[in-house]
Write a protein that holds these residues in place. Structure first.
Motif, mmCIF file in Angstrom:
data_model
loop_
_atom_site.group_PDB
_atom_site.id
_atom_site.type_symbol
_atom_site.label_atom_id
_atom_site.label_comp_id
_atom_site.label_asym_id
_atom_site.label_seq_id
_atom_site.Cartn_x
_atom_site.Cartn_y
_atom_site.Cartn_z
ATOM 1 N N LYS A 11 0.831 -1.212 0.000
ATOM 2 C CA LYS A 11 0.000 0.000 0.000
ATOM 3 C C LYS A 11 0.858 1.252 0.000
ATOM 4 N N GLN B 135 1.492 6.304 -7.080
ATOM 5 C CA GLN B 135 0.358 7.131 -7.508
ATOM 6 C C GLN B 135 0.713 8.610 -7.472
ATOM 7 N N ARG C 214 -3.284 -1.788 -11.062
ATOM 8 C CA ARG C 214 -4.656 -1.529 -11.481
ATOM 9 C C ARG C 214 -5.297 -0.389 -10.678
ATOM 10 N N ASP C 215 -5.044 -0.362 -9.373
ATOM 11 C CA ASP C 215 -5.606 0.720 -8.565
ATOM 12 C C ASP C 215 -5.022 2.065 -8.969
ATOM 13 N N LYS D 156 -6.660 3.260 -12.080
ATOM 14 C CA LYS D 156 -8.013 3.758 -11.820
ATOM 15 C C LYS D 156 -7.963 5.154 -11.193
ATOM 16 N N THR D 157 -7.060 5.317 -10.226
ATOM 17 C CA THR D 157 -6.947 6.630 -9.584
ATOM 18 C C THR D 157 -6.564 7.698 -10.605
ATOM 19 N N GLN E 209 -12.907 -2.075 -15.886
ATOM 20 C CA GLN E 209 -11.533 -2.550 -15.925
ATOM 21 C C GLN E 209 -11.440 -3.774 -16.815
#
Length: 878
Positions: free
Chosen positions: A741, A748, A780-781, A784-785, A850
């Protein structure tokens, strides 16, 4: 006369004359040449062709039938239907014209109460015998018996085989329906309701009569809905008590009255008819798909959805429509009630799936139609039809219908070219399924010469002469070492694949050769064929042979088969009656079991199912097999499987007081012989269809032993006891996730810092922005962000981002602004074409979707495809 009285009157009349009442066969026929049961005589085809002998030469039935060859006429006329019930009586070499003609007249006048003065009959031009019988054995005078030609009063199968003249009965509805003069003048006023087919000749492939049949047959058919229309004195079939409730329900749901306008009348009739056909198809085990009978069902459901929308409905209504079908016809057809939940769930899922893309697809189609007209052309682009089919799930027939409503044809050549790759794949698949042996005619010839006695319930070996040898070209007299052939023995212990149980393997030996049997199948009812390779020497027709199955393999398969019955009953107990077996494949030591269900089965539920199956195995309930009539089996509640065909006499396997199934397979004598049952996996294989894979016996024990060994090794690595492994691993995973994380957060931040430069690649389409770009180093996250951030920066927009993972796979994310979603563009529609390019599929709906795929090298192409799709969708908005 009410519909239930009509059915009972017909069945009782012929039962009193020595006919066996047959229950309706499934809409899924055993005949490999048919997708669906399209006539009342289909279940009796083996008797007419002489491939099997019935225990009673007289039969009567009310058969479910689905025909979609005239689907475009449904709704536009008041007589075309896609589902109907067919009343029929049959003679297999027993009575003929002299009996059925007076019987048909007697039942019409005395049973159904038709006025004799208003009945007419037609006969084939050359059938003087039928004419004389009508004139002498009934009260219909010669002037009301009309002769007609081959097009109207002759029957054949279109190939070599039985054929013969027909005779039809008509009812005069009165001068208000048309001119006088009998059926040869007007078939609207004079309405045919009963067709008598006299199979008395044999024809060759060119249609030339080559002789008389040794046994003459009778095959009659009464269209039930048409008969109900006449007996209930209503104007058309939609006014009868078997369809009118659905018509009224469609009217209530949409708020559109029936009879107010012809255009809305058409839609209401389509909705009522298609809800009826779809309900029966689902109840018999057909599920929507893009192939074969599943495609037919999908077309019916989607056509109904379109007409609901044409009447202004935006809310889900198809489930209410199929409930209306079940409530109206469930008493006569109890399978509708049994499968109520499955039918409503499948209808709801299909309406939801198609409804989400219908508006966008219709927008694209309307634009294409307008552009075609503006160019002064008469043909709609085949590429547009293909895209609607491929991307939005529009059956091409639906596109054709809508185009026709606008006065356009379809450029079918281009559409055909676009579809060629998919069709070729389908043909290859069909060849794989059907191409392992000779054609059906060769099997029929063998079956006519040699009946097969299966002795494998009690014996594993048998002696019998070689009755036939076949290769791909047909029958042969002998086979040499290395040849792959099919062998027919008059007596065999080999079980042919059926009911999910795979065919036996083993050995067949003759004085001069040995055959290794690698599969056993039953291409025709009662014909068991051994697929084998000649291991040594040669074999010839007529030689004595000794057949021996692979006992160990059979024992392992048998354990699995009994376990599937226990699993089947247990799943119904735990999940509901809808979780009925929809397919299975039982191999040595392992099996798969397919069943309808509407969500993943939880780990707790699976654990309960597994534990309960093992308890039932250990309790050693009695296992019995019993031969009984199909009607008796239904009375005791025995389960029949989706898609399986059963005769009048069936075999019922009972396990304790919790399982009773129609089954021809082999089973253990005691459930403890199964040993251990262990579930390997559970997952989705299609919409609303789940699959459990499981092990039994020694294979299950070996699997559990391996799992225990792995658990012990992990415990040693972690330096804890096996009981502490889960807790320790959970702690390690938590720490790993925290580290990941933090890493994602750092990545990110770096990606968002670069977002400003990415917006420069956006292009304006109408009043929105379209952006498709590749980025590097995002999971992937992170994708998306970043996509949501870019959408926020661009305003009304479609954003697609993609990346290639470290193991070479592609991942894609699409984000669509709320304003565009409200106008009909969903993120999944944008992503789906690109997902196919990288060998995957897209998931999600609304604003975010997705996708992933194996082909990371095709990411750039996939992004280009998504960009073009987004442009087209945004550009199609007015």
């Amino acid at each position: 006369m009410r519909s239930d009285e009509i059915r009972r009157t017909f069945l009782d009349f012929f039962a009193e004359r020595g006919h066996r009442i047959w229950p309706s066969a499934s809409l899924i026929p055993s005949d490999p040449t048919l997708l669906l049961t399209v006539a009342g005589m289909v279940p009796f085809k083996p008797y007419f062709l002489g491939e099997a002998t019935p225990d009673n030469p007289r039969a009567v039935s009310v058969q479910k039938v689905v025909r979609t060859n005239d689907i475009e006429n449904v709704g536009h006329t008041t007589r075309h239907l896609t589902f109907f019930e067919m009343l029929g009586n049959f003679s297999f070499g027993d009575y003929f014209k002299a009996e059925i003609i007076p019987w048909a007249y007697q039942l019409s006048t005395e049973g159904f109460g038709f006025d004799p003065e208003r009945l007419w009959a037609t006969v084939y031009d050359e059938d003087a015998e039928a004419f004389d019988l009508w004139a002498s054995l009934t009260d219909i005078p010669p002037e009301r018996i009309q002769r007609r030609g081959r097009d109207d009063n002759y029957w054949d199968m279109g190939v070599a085989g039985p054929c013969g003249p027909c005779s039809e009965i008509f009812f005069d509805r009165g001068p208000e329906h048309g001119p006088d003069g009998g059926p040869v003048v007007d078939e609207t006023r004079f309405l045919e309701f009963w067709n008598l087919v006299f199979m008395q000749f044999e024809q060759d492939d060119d249609g030339n009569i080559v002789g008389e049949l040794p046994r003459k047959n009778v095959d009659t058919g009464v269209g039930f809905e048409r008969l109900a229309m006449l007996l209930q004195g209503v104007a058309n079939v939609f006014e009868t008590d078997v369809i009118r409730p659905m018509l009224e329900r469609a009217s209530q749901l949409t708020g559109v009255g029936y009879g107010t306008a012809e255009k809305s009348n058409i839609s209401l009739r389509v909705i009522a008819d298609h809800a009826r056909s779809s309900s029966f198809l689902i109840a018999d085990g057909v599920l929507p798909s893009n192939e074969a009978r599943g495609y037919i069902l999908r077309r019916l459901l989607r056509r109904a959805v379109r007409h609901l929308r044409l009447l202004g409905s935006d809310k889900p209504m198809l489930p209410d429509m199929v409930v209306s079908v079940i409530d109206t016809l469930g008493a006569a057809w109890p399978e509708l009630v049994t499968q109520r939940e499955l039918i409503t769930r499948v209808a709801a899922a299909e309406e939801d799936s198609f409804g989400r893309t219908l508006r966008t697809g219709m927008g694209m189609l309307s634009t294409a139609i307008d552009e075609t007209k503006q160019r002064g052309e008469q043909k709609l682009s085949g590429s547009t039809a293909f895209k609607l089919h491929d991307t939005y799930g529009f059956p091409v027939e639906l596109t054709l219908e809508i185009a026709a409503e606008e006065g356009l044809d379809l450029d079918s050549d281009v559409f055909a070219a676009e579809m060629e790759a998919q069709r070729e794949r389908a043909r290859r698949a069909a060849r794989r399924e059907d191409g392992e042996g000779p054609d059906t005619d060769a099997y029929r010839r063998v079956a006519q010469q040699s009946a097969v006695d299966f002795v494998g319930y009690d014996r594993s070996e048998a002696d019998a002469p070689v009755a036939a040898l076949l290769d791909r070209a047909g029958t042969i007299e002998r086979a040499q070492e290395g040849d792959e052939v099919e062998v027919v023995l008059p007596v065999t212990p080999f079980y042919a694949e059926g009911g999910g149980q795979l065919g036996d393997h083993g050995v067949i030996e003759t004085p001069t050769g040995r055959l290794q049997v690698v599969d056993t199948v039953e291409p025709l009812d009662g014909l068991i064929v051994h697929r084998a390779r000649v291991d040594a020497g040669e074999v010839a027709v007529g030689q004595d042979a000794h057949a021996r199955i692979d006992r160990e393999r059979r024992a392992a398969i048998t354990r699995g088969h009994t376990a599937t019955h226990i699993l089947h009953a247990t799943l119904k107990d735990e999940l509901g009656e809808h979780a009925a077996q929809a397919g299975s494949a039982i191999d040595a030591g392992r099996f798969r079991f397919d069943f309808p269900h509407f969500s993943a089965v939880s780990a707790d539920q699976l654990q309960q199912v597994e534990a309960r199956v093992n308890r039932r195995i250990a309790q050693s309930p009695d296992i019995t097999t019993e031969i009984m009539s199909h009607a008796d089996a239904r009375r005791i509640g025995a389960t029949a499987l989706f898609g399986e065909k059963y005769g009048e006499i069936v075999r019922v396997v009972r396990i304790g007081d919790f399982s009773a199934e129609l089954c021809g397979g082999t089973h253990v004598h005691r459930t403890p012989d199964i040993g251990v049952f262990s579930i390997l996996s559970e997952g989705s294989i299609a919409a609303n269809l789940r699959r459990i894979e499981a092990l039994t016996g020694a294979e299950a024990l070996a699997h559990l032993s391996r799992e225990r060994l792995v658990a012990e090794q992990v415990a040693q690595m972690l330096k804890v006891s096996p009981d502490e492994v889960v807790e320790r691993v959970a702690g390690l995973i938590d720490r790993l996730r925290a580290a990941e994380k933090e890493l994602v957060r750092v990545r990110q931040q770096a990606l968002l810092a670069a977002a400003g430069s990415l917006t420069e690649g956006a292009e304006r389409v109408n009043s929105a922005q379209v952006l498709a770009a590749a980025v590097q180093g995002a999971d992937r996250d992170g994708l998306k962000t970043l996509a949501l951030d870019l959408r926020q920066r661009l305003g009304e927009s479609v954003v697609v981002l993609g990346d290639v993972t470290e193991d070479g796979k592609a991942q894609l994310v699409a984000a669509v602004s709320a304003g565009l979603v409200a106008r009909g563009i969903e993120a999944r529609e944008v992503l789906q074409p690109g997902a196919r390019v990288v060998g995957g599929g897209a998931g999600g709906r609304g604003e975010v979707a997705q996708a992933g795929g194996r082909e990371g090298g095709a990411l750039a192409e996939a992004l280009d495809v998504c960009r073009r799709t987004a442009r087209e969708l945004v550009g199609s908005l007015s």
